[in-house]
Design a protein around this motif. Structure first.
Motif, mmCIF file in Angstrom:
data_model
loop_
_atom_site.group_PDB
_atom_site.id
_atom_site.type_symbol
_atom_site.label_atom_id
_atom_site.label_comp_id
_atom_site.label_asym_id
_atom_site.label_seq_id
_atom_site.Cartn_x
_atom_site.Cartn_y
_atom_site.Cartn_z
ATOM 1 N N ALA A 182 0.867 -1.190 0.000
ATOM 2 C CA ALA A 182 0.000 0.000 0.000
ATOM 3 C C ALA A 182 0.897 1.232 0.000
ATOM 4 O O ALA A 182 1.171 1.832 1.031
ATOM 5 C CB ALA A 182 -0.919 -0.011 1.223
ATOM 6 N N ASP A 183 1.360 1.610 -1.179
ATOM 7 C CA ASP A 183 2.344 2.683 -1.319
ATOM 8 C C ASP A 183 1.704 4.056 -1.127
ATOM 9 O O ASP A 183 2.304 4.952 -0.557
ATOM 10 C CB ASP A 183 2.996 2.589 -2.698
ATOM 11 N N THR A 184 0.503 4.237 -1.637
ATOM 12 C CA THR A 184 -0.236 5.492 -1.489
ATOM 13 C C THR A 184 -1.652 5.149 -1.025
ATOM 14 O O THR A 184 -2.351 4.399 -1.699
ATOM 15 C CB THR A 184 -0.309 6.257 -2.825
ATOM 16 N N THR A 185 -2.058 5.691 0.115
ATOM 17 C CA THR A 185 -3.378 5.367 0.665
ATOM 18 C C THR A 185 -4.097 6.647 1.069
ATOM 19 O O THR A 185 -3.533 7.492 1.762
ATOM 20 C CB THR A 185 -3.264 4.441 1.883
ATOM 21 N N ILE A 186 -5.331 6.775 0.611
ATOM 22 C CA ILE A 186 -6.153 7.954 0.924
ATOM 23 C C ILE A 186 -7.526 7.485 1.382
ATOM 24 O O ILE A 186 -8.179 6.692 0.700
ATOM 25 C CB ILE A 186 -6.295 8.883 -0.295
ATOM 26 N N ALA A 199 -10.003 14.332 2.020
ATOM 27 C CA ALA A 199 -9.140 13.263 1.526
ATOM 28 C C ALA A 199 -7.941 13.167 2.462
ATOM 29 O O ALA A 199 -7.047 14.020 2.433
ATOM 30 C CB ALA A 199 -8.689 13.553 0.100
ATOM 31 N N LEU A 200 -7.943 12.140 3.315
ATOM 32 C CA LEU A 200 -6.914 11.975 4.341
ATOM 33 C C LEU A 200 -5.839 11.007 3.850
ATOM 34 O O LEU A 200 -6.098 9.810 3.708
ATOM 35 C CB LEU A 200 -7.542 11.459 5.632
ATOM 36 N N SER A 201 -4.632 11.508 3.620
ATOM 37 C CA SER A 201 -3.515 10.654 3.226
ATOM 38 C C SER A 201 -2.931 9.968 4.455
ATOM 39 O O SER A 201 -2.781 10.590 5.513
ATOM 40 C CB SER A 201 -2.426 11.476 2.528
ATOM 41 N N ILE A 202 -2.582 8.692 4.293
ATOM 42 C CA ILE A 202 -1.977 7.921 5.383
ATOM 43 C C ILE A 202 -0.554 7.553 4.952
ATOM 44 O O ILE A 202 -0.376 6.822 3.971
ATOM 45 C CB ILE A 202 -2.790 6.655 5.683
ATOM 46 N N PRO A 203 0.466 8.047 5.651
ATOM 47 C CA PRO A 203 1.849 7.777 5.249
ATOM 48 C C PRO A 203 2.163 6.285 5.223
ATOM 49 O O PRO A 203 1.761 5.550 6.124
ATOM 50 C CB PRO A 203 2.678 8.500 6.316
ATOM 51 N N ARG A 204 2.887 5.853 4.218
ATOM 52 C CA ARG A 204 3.213 4.431 4.088
ATOM 53 C C ARG A 204 4.156 3.963 5.185
ATOM 54 O O ARG A 204 4.165 2.787 5.555
ATOM 55 C CB ARG A 204 3.851 4.170 2.723
ATOM 56 N N THR A 396 -3.173 15.381 5.628
ATOM 57 C CA THR A 396 -2.340 14.206 5.913
ATOM 58 C C THR A 396 -2.445 13.849 7.386
ATOM 59 O O THR A 396 -2.504 14.743 8.244
ATOM 60 C CB THR A 396 -0.864 14.476 5.549
ATOM 61 N N THR A 397 -2.487 12.577 7.688
ATOM 62 C CA THR A 397 -2.525 12.124 9.080
ATOM 63 C C THR A 397 -1.371 12.762 9.859
ATOM 64 O O THR A 397 -0.201 12.633 9.465
ATOM 65 C CB THR A 397 -2.390 10.596 9.142
ATOM 66 N N PRO A 398 -1.662 13.466 10.945
ATOM 67 C CA PRO A 398 -0.587 14.109 11.711
ATOM 68 C C PRO A 398 0.369 13.070 12.323
ATOM 69 O O PRO A 398 -0.071 12.139 13.012
ATOM 70 C CB PRO A 398 -1.340 14.865 12.812
ATOM 71 N N VAL A 568 -2.070 21.458 11.323
ATOM 72 C CA VAL A 568 -2.404 20.405 10.360
ATOM 73 C C VAL A 568 -2.445 21.015 8.966
ATOM 74 O O VAL A 568 -3.221 21.926 8.690
ATOM 75 C CB VAL A 568 -3.761 19.756 10.694
ATOM 76 N N GLN A 569 -1.586 20.524 8.082
ATOM 77 C CA GLN A 569 -1.522 21.057 6.730
ATOM 78 C C GLN A 569 -2.724 20.572 5.925
ATOM 79 O O GLN A 569 -3.123 19.415 6.016
ATOM 80 C CB GLN A 569 -0.224 20.619 6.044
ATOM 81 N N LYS A 570 -3.281 21.477 5.119
ATOM 82 C CA LYS A 570 -4.416 21.100 4.282
ATOM 83 C C LYS A 570 -4.465 21.991 3.063
ATOM 84 O O LYS A 570 -3.951 23.107 3.059
ATOM 85 C CB LYS A 570 -5.725 21.178 5.071
ATOM 86 N N SER A 571 -5.079 21.485 2.007
ATOM 87 C CA SER A 571 -5.270 22.245 0.772
ATOM 88 C C SER A 571 -6.594 21.815 0.167
ATOM 89 O O SER A 571 -7.117 20.753 0.490
ATOM 90 C CB SER A 571 -4.132 21.989 -0.215
ATOM 91 N N THR A 572 -7.150 22.660 -0.721
ATOM 92 C CA THR A 572 -8.398 22.316 -1.376
ATOM 93 C C THR A 572 -8.160 22.074 -2.857
ATOM 94 O O THR A 572 -7.225 22.603 -3.449
ATOM 95 C CB THR A 572 -9.451 23.426 -1.187
#
Length: 580
Positions: A182-186, A199-204, A396-398, A568-572
């Protein structure tokens, strides 16, 4: 030309069947009348390299040819859907033009864009279901999902990009023998009212506990793959034979959010999808020359597709701090750009692009067994199409560096902020300033929480357990009486029915008592229910506090966070950001 590769036999290109109607200014699909057909499915056509040459007398349209779509590999076990029955003769004629069709087409075609393109292609071209259904591969969810998304509830879709190198041109990227981690997970969360999404990214490289995973084998048997404590998140897929359902269970344990469905794509998805829409526009704040990802671009704006697009989303050493977290930011910028392109008129008004997108999307896609047809993907796409990209937030997950390591290679949850982010998703709280939602919440809070508060000693309340852990009512009673001075409280046992949310019901003349108890317990305005009082054991009117499934323990606030925590970083998705 290979008829199967273009989606229709009889040596006809589907893109040539769209005709501009001069009276309406819109494209119409015009198909010739079909002769009577057998109800028995015919054998599949041979692959492109075995196809017979075109019939004599037909000239291939300029620019219609295209390279063979790269193959792809998907996690086992998988199955292919058989083709449905042929339609009855005479049912495929021309449809009458409708002047209001453009908006409906746009909604349908762009609905899937919010599932990051994969659904967009499926929802775009359901008019040749037989072919597209056969493109879709599915894998069992092994009971790890909610059973599939529902139209009247919030939607949670787990999007997984694997690092599997199979497929044309991919063997040169890194580990060609990867099992497909699971290299890239959202985790894509879409609100119940469809006004916003996160859309929450989970670091690999996040350290997690991978739970035991019941998994369906290729022969249909069940096997439980043992879990692993303190493992990298990316090993939740591929490692020891784990399937996407195991990644789904890992996400549920990590965030407390149970996904409705999952979608999986490999390297080929990025290449074929970007080429299908004619490339996407990205921005760089500096020159990039990354020998590992093979990306070489100058500072500024570029339109990328195919191999170059894949290199872009794989780049990490040349941006930010050079790690996976920096690459996540780059991927989020790319996905935003791709969705903007999908919703643009350049894509929506091009039938040939929509057909190419449908082909690429369904071939790039592996879905769970609850989402294994064009019809289901179309329904999901229509739900997601209600969302405005300006209210889709990428975050992104903190995390923080793993304190147990001298050489920092993995990360762990930031316990001061990650729980709040997870709670926002669980409680359907937007990361964007959705005005209407804020107005509704503000009105409820103003009406129920503002005003005088009675002293704690005057608060009379009966406490019921309506779905909280056993013993919660007694625990809360002791805490209120001993630590908060609410001495006129009593344990009334179990509620007649379980509740998802903790509620406080009170009569109008008990509003000041309700406001005091709400302040003590951290209840939101929506948890306060104006109604009727009940008699307590002494025969005196009292309020009713019912502890729901959301109850976290005596003294724990029950107010869902109303905004993202600081830092917490975020963008739209509607804004262009340049990678540094």
């Amino acid at each position: 030309m290979d008829a199967q590769g273009r989606g229709r036999a009889d040596d006809i290109d589907p893109a040539d069947q769209w005709v501009l109607n001069p009276n309406t200014g819109e494209y119409e699909l015009r198909l010739p009348a079909s002769p009577p057909q057998s109800g028995v499915p015919s054998p599949r056509r041979p692959p492109a390299h075995e196809a017979a040459p075109p019939a004599s007398g037909r000239t291939q349209a300029p620019g219609r040819s295209r390279p063979e779509t790269p193959g792809r590999s998907v996690p086992p076990p998988r199955r292919r859907r058989g083709a449905p029955e042929e339609p009855l003769p005479g049912r495929r004629g021309r449809r009458p033009a409708k002047k209001s069709a453009k908006g409906k087409k746009a909604l349908l075609w762009t609905g899937g864009a919010m599932a990051f393109v994969l659904v967009a292609g499926a929802g775009a071209a359901y008019f040749y279901i037989e072919h597209l259904n056969d493109n879709i591969a599915s894998v069992s969810d092994d009971g790890a999902s909610t059973g599939g998304f529902q139209k009247d509830k919030a939607i949670n879709i787990l999007l997984i990009g694997t690092d599997k190198r199979t497929g044309k041109g991919n063997e040169s990227y890194g580990d060609s023998g990867s099992v497909g981690h699971a290299d890239t997970t959202i985790l894509l969360h879409v609100s119940k009212d469809r006004s916003n999404a996160t859309a929450l990214s989970i670091p690999r490289d996040l350290i997690v506990d991978v739970p035991d995973c019941p998994t369906t084998q290729e022969d249909g048997s069940q096997k439980i793959i043992p879990g692993t404590r303190q493992a990298r998140f990316n090993t939740s897929l591929g490692q020891d034979g784990r399937t996407p359902s195991c990644t789904m269970r890992t996400v549920t344990e990590l965030t407390g959010v149970k996904p409705d469905n999952f979608m999986v794509a490999d390297f080929n998805a990025v290449k074929t999808l970007t080429s299908a829409v004619g490339g996407v526009e990205v921005c760089l704040g500096k020159d990039i020359d990354d020998p590992d990802s093979h990306l070489k671009l100058s500072k500024g704006t570029h339109t990328i597709e195919g191999e170059q697009a894949l290199a872009f989303v794989r780049t990490r050493h040349a941006v930010g701090f050079g790690g996976d977290l920096s690459r996540i930011g780059l991927q989020q910028q790319f996905l935003s750009a791709l969705m903007r392109k999908l919703k643009s008129n350049d894509t929506l008004t091009s039938p040939s692009k929509m057909l190419d997108l449908a082909e690429a999307g369904t071939k790039a896609l592996t879905v769970d067994s609850q989402l294994d047809s064009i019809g289901k993907l179309k329904d999901l796409g229509l739900e997601l199409g209600k969302l405005d990209t300006k209210n889709l937030t990428f975050t992104t997950t903190p995390v923080i560096d793993n304190p147990a390591e001298k050489v920092k290679t993995t990360v762990v949850l930031n316990e001061s902020t990650a729980p709040q982010v997870f709670d926002m998703i669980k409680n359907d709280v937007s990361f964007t300033a959705v005005k209407e939602q804020k107005k509704k919440e503000a009105a409820a809070v103003a009406a129920r929480l503002k005003g005088t508060k009675a002293p704690a000693s005057e608060v009379r309340v009966r406490i019921l357990n309506g779905g909280a852990d056993p013993g919660s009512a007694q625990e809360t009673l002791s805490w209120l009486q001993v630590e908060e001075g609410v001495t006129k409280s009593e344990n009334a046992g179990n509620a007649p029915a379980e509740l998802a949310k903790t509620t406080l019901e009170y009569a109008p003349d008990q509003a000041d008592q309700a406001r005091r108890l709400a302040a003590i317990m951290g209840l939101s305005g929506s948890a306060m229910k104006p109604g009727e009082s009940v008699e307590n054991a002494q025969g005196v009117p009292a309020m009713t506090l019912t502890l729901g499934k959301d109850f976290k323990g005596a003294g724990a606030s029950l107010t869902a966070p109303s905004k993202a925590p600081e830092g917490v970083q975020k963008s739209t998705a509607d804004k262009v950001q340049c990678a540094e």
